[in-house]
Design a protein around this motif. Structure first.
Motif, short mmCIF file in Angstrom:
data_model
loop_
_atom_site.label_atom_id
_atom_site.label_comp_id
_atom_site.label_asym_id
_atom_site.label_seq_id
_atom_site.Cartn_x
_atom_site.Cartn_y
_atom_site.Cartn_z
N ALA A 162 0.82 -1.21 0.00
CA ALA A 162 0.00 0.00 0.00
C ALA A 162 0.85 1.25 0.00
CB ALA A 162 -0.93 -0.01 1.20
N MET A 163 1.86 1.31 0.88
CA MET A 163 2.70 2.51 0.97
C MET A 163 3.57 2.67 -0.28
SD MET A 163 3.87 2.51 4.98
CE MET A 163 2.71 2.95 6.27
N GLY A 164 4.10 1.56 -0.78
CA GLY A 164 4.92 1.64 -1.98
C GLY A 164 4.13 2.09 -3.18
N ALA A 165 2.92 1.57 -3.34
CA ALA A 165 2.08 1.97 -4.47
C ALA A 165 1.67 3.44 -4.37
CB ALA A 165 0.85 1.07 -4.53
N ALA A 166 1.26 3.87 -3.15
CA ALA A 166 0.85 5.26 -2.96
C ALA A 166 2.01 6.22 -3.20
CB ALA A 166 0.29 5.45 -1.56
N ALA A 167 3.21 5.85 -2.77
CA ALA A 167 4.38 6.69 -2.97
C ALA A 167 4.69 6.90 -4.45
CB ALA A 167 5.59 6.08 -2.27
N ASN A 168 4.24 5.97 -5.28
CA ASN A 168 4.47 6.07 -6.71
C ASN A 168 3.27 6.63 -7.46
OD1 ASN A 168 7.20 4.78 -7.72
ND2 ASN A 168 6.53 3.56 -5.96
N GLY A 169 2.32 7.20 -6.71
CA GLY A 169 1.21 7.90 -7.34
C GLY A 169 -0.03 7.08 -7.61
N ALA A 170 -0.06 5.82 -7.18
CA ALA A 170 -1.25 5.00 -7.39
C ALA A 170 -2.32 5.32 -6.36
CB ALA A 170 -0.89 3.52 -7.32
N LYS A 171 -3.56 5.17 -6.76
CA LYS A 171 -4.69 5.35 -5.86
C LYS A 171 -4.92 4.03 -5.14
CE LYS A 171 -9.53 6.89 -5.86
NZ LYS A 171 -10.68 7.25 -6.75
N VAL A 172 -4.86 4.05 -3.80
CA VAL A 172 -4.83 2.80 -3.02
C VAL A 172 -5.93 2.79 -1.96
CG1 VAL A 172 -3.46 1.30 -1.52
CG2 VAL A 172 -2.34 2.59 -3.36
N VAL A 173 -6.60 1.64 -1.84
CA VAL A 173 -7.51 1.37 -0.73
C VAL A 173 -6.95 0.18 0.04
CG1 VAL A 173 -9.81 0.53 -0.07
CG2 VAL A 173 -9.58 2.31 -1.81
N LEU A 174 -6.89 0.31 1.36
CA LEU A 174 -6.38 -0.74 2.23
C LEU A 174 -7.51 -1.21 3.13
CD1 LEU A 174 -3.94 -2.35 3.45
CD2 LEU A 174 -3.56 -0.37 4.95
N VAL A 175 -7.77 -2.52 3.14
CA VAL A 175 -8.90 -3.07 3.90
C VAL A 175 -8.39 -4.11 4.89
CG1 VAL A 175 -11.09 -4.32 3.77
CG2 VAL A 175 -10.43 -2.76 1.92
N ASP A 176 -8.89 -4.05 6.12
CA ASP A 176 -8.57 -5.09 7.11
C ASP A 176 -9.61 -5.05 8.22
OD1 ASP A 176 -7.37 -6.89 8.98
OD2 ASP A 176 -5.42 -6.39 8.18
N ARG A 177 -9.96 -6.25 8.74
CA ARG A 177 -10.90 -6.29 9.87
C ARG A 177 -10.21 -5.88 11.16
NH1 ARG A 177 -10.36 -11.88 8.68
NH2 ARG A 177 -9.23 -13.03 10.29
N LEU A 178 -8.88 -5.90 11.18
CA LEU A 178 -8.10 -5.37 12.29
C LEU A 178 -7.52 -4.02 11.90
CD1 LEU A 178 -6.01 -8.53 13.32
CD2 LEU A 178 -8.15 -7.74 14.33
N THR A 179 -7.28 -3.18 12.89
CA THR A 179 -6.58 -1.93 12.60
C THR A 179 -5.09 -2.24 12.42
OG1 THR A 179 -6.08 -1.44 14.91
CG2 THR A 179 -8.22 -0.68 14.05
N PRO A 180 -4.33 -1.36 11.76
CA PRO A 180 -2.89 -1.59 11.66
C PRO A 180 -2.22 -1.75 13.02
CG PRO A 180 -3.57 0.10 10.09
CD PRO A 180 -4.77 -0.20 10.95
N LYS A 181 -2.69 -1.00 14.03
CA LYS A 181 -2.11 -1.13 15.37
C LYS A 181 -2.38 -2.52 15.94
CE LYS A 181 -1.94 0.91 19.98
NZ LYS A 181 -2.44 1.97 20.88
N GLU A 182 -3.58 -3.05 15.73
CA GLU A 182 -3.91 -4.39 16.22
C GLU A 182 -3.05 -5.44 15.52
OE1 GLU A 182 -8.61 -4.00 17.49
OE2 GLU A 182 -8.08 -4.21 15.37
#
Length: 471
Positions: free
Chosen positions: A22-42
């Motif tokens: 997600a971060m690599g794609a966004a850094a290169n200008g791609a439009k990104v959606v990230l989905v997870d039932r847990l939060t990144p902190k969890e």
């Protein structure tokens, strides 16, 4: 109904691999959606970071105890288990701001907290949001396997994901399993004051070189961890109000009593609730079936990490790099770069490339080179002399694999991973100049030992004698 989201890439899973994509794609200008039932902190609280913080706490306690060698009067150090768990929480919290949804939004990533569900080959629902992405990346990771042992559902158990939620230190922790997580947690809990018994159906770390595993097992047993191999569990039951009893299967009746039960018997791909059939994504041996390009049976969907059977964070991150090349630049995602494996016990065990057993199945003639930590100046100075380096070399001189059992093996394996990925030779390694005194010199010494053995050949000795005649 809200308008469907139409990102370039939808990443399902916010663990190590998913975040990297997600971060690599966004850094290169791609439009990104990230989905997870847990939060990144969890996700961080259940991952390698929390485990590393817990293991480090145990190692710090062990270091303090060892330092008593140089202190005239020594008193036993009582461990504050609540402080240890607070430390684990602080480490996770310190890393988590970088992946908070608000932070992700500043990077151009839309985070959706909810269960992902495919409704067709190209459409995904996540809560109330409908997503129609050009490409999808499955990075949902894995979950602990809890086998169908009689009584386990009734009494419950801890896993490698839930163990860091403990509020009190176990009096006697019984661990079922013999994988890396089982050994790491066994040693850490014992160092933090728990009595620990580890029960494994077969030998521990069965996928690793038995010679090198013995270095780790010997140390754990010396510290007081009880390790029983070949122990097949028949059933578990409640002992008293809160304790557990583990009963052995077979003619040798045996029962192990403990206060807590932890199951560390491997992990399975976490694909529950995704409805991959509707996405036309096939499974193979319980994991997502991917090609050498990491593409699933649905050409719009890629998969990386544990969900494909890759069992380490470093493997997931390497696959994330490969997928980004394919998604963003249409470059081949094939890759034969070896990825190291690490068991974070003390001493550590690390490997890259082939083990001796794997190499013998492929090659007729091998040279095995060993070099002990006890021959290294810094290892002797610090008292960390257990273990050795083991090189597996083909008849041609090609380096096939390296295994290290010893202090800081996880750090020392890095240069060998680079050597294998770049095709460096043992001569390159032998002529490297690491700083002195460091344990990095052990690798150089091992490489030089290979040429030392070659120097004993009659041909080489004859050449040296001949050259003497010319002055």
């Amino acid at each position: 109904m809200a308008k469907p989201l139409t990102p370039d890439i939808c990443v399902i899973g916010a663990g190590n691999g998913g975040l990297a994509v997600a971060m690599g794609a966004a850094a290169n200008g791609a439009k990104v959606v990230l989905v997870d039932r847990l939060t990144p902190k969890e996700n961080l609280a259940r991952g390698d970071l929390a485990s590393a913080a817990f293991i480090a706490a145990g190692q710090q306690v062990q270091t303090i105890r060892k330092d008593s060698t140089f202190v005239a009067a020594h008193t036993e150090h009582e461990v504050d288990f609540k402080a240890v768990m607070a430390h684990v929480g602080d480490v996770v919290s310190g890393a988590s701001p970088a992946v908070f949804p608000a932070r992700l939004a500043t990077l151009g990533i839309t985070f959706i907290h909810g269960q992902a569900l495919f409704v067709s080959r190209s459409r995904l629902m996540a809560g109330e949001a409908e997503i129609r992405a050009r490409r999808y990346v499955l990075a949902t990771g894995s979950k602990p396997i809890v086998p169908a042992i009689a009584g386990i559902e009734e009494i419950g158990c801890l896993t490698a994901d839930s163990v860091f939620e403990l509020g009190r230190r176990p009096g006697h922790l019984v661990i079922l399993g013999g994988d890396a997580a089982a050994l790491e947690l066994a040693q850490a809990f014992h160092r933090l004051g728990s009595q620990v018994t580890l029960l494994a159906e077969e030998r521990v770390l069965a996928d690793e070189d038995p010679e090198m595993v013995s270095v780790v097992v010997r140390q754990l047993r010396q510290e007081g961890v009880a390790i029983k191999e070949g122990f097949k569990v028949a059933s578990v039951e409640r002992r008293g109000k809160t304790g557990v009893k583990v009963l052995r299967e077979g003619e040798y009746a045996e029962a192990i009593d403990g206060s807590h039960l932890l199951v560390a018997m491997g992990r399975a791909a976490d694909i529950e609730g995704l409805d991959l059939k509707k996405a036309r994504v096939a499974l193979k041996d319980g994991v997502v079936d991917v090609s050498a390009m990491l593409r699933t049976t649905n050409r719009r969907i890629y998969a990386i990490g544990d969900v494909t059977g890759a069992r380490s964070a470093q493997a997931a991150r390497r696959q994330a790099e490969r997928v980004l090349r394919a998604l963003l630049f249409r470059l081949p995602a094939k890759d034969r770069t070896p990825v190291s494996r690490v068991v974070r016990t003390d001493p550590e065990l690390a490997r890259v490339g082939l083990s001796e057993a794997e190499a013998r199945r492929r090659y007729k003639r091998l040279t095995i080179v060993r070099w002990p930590f006890a021959e290294n100046d810094l290892a002797r100075a610090t008292g960390r002399t257990d273990g050795h380096v083991k090189l597996v070399v083909a008849r041609s001189g090609q380096l096939l694999g390296v295994t290290i059992a010893g202090a800081n093996a996880a750090e020392l394996i890095g240069i060998w991973a680079l050597a294998l990925s770049k095709g460096l030779t043992l001569r390159d390694m032998a002529f490297s100049v690491p700083p002195h005194p460091t344990t990095g010199e052990i690798g150089k010494s091992a490489a030089m030992a290979y040429f030392g053995a070659k120097a004993q050949s009659p041909l080489r000795r004859g050449i040296v004698r001949l050259l003497r005649l010319f002055g």
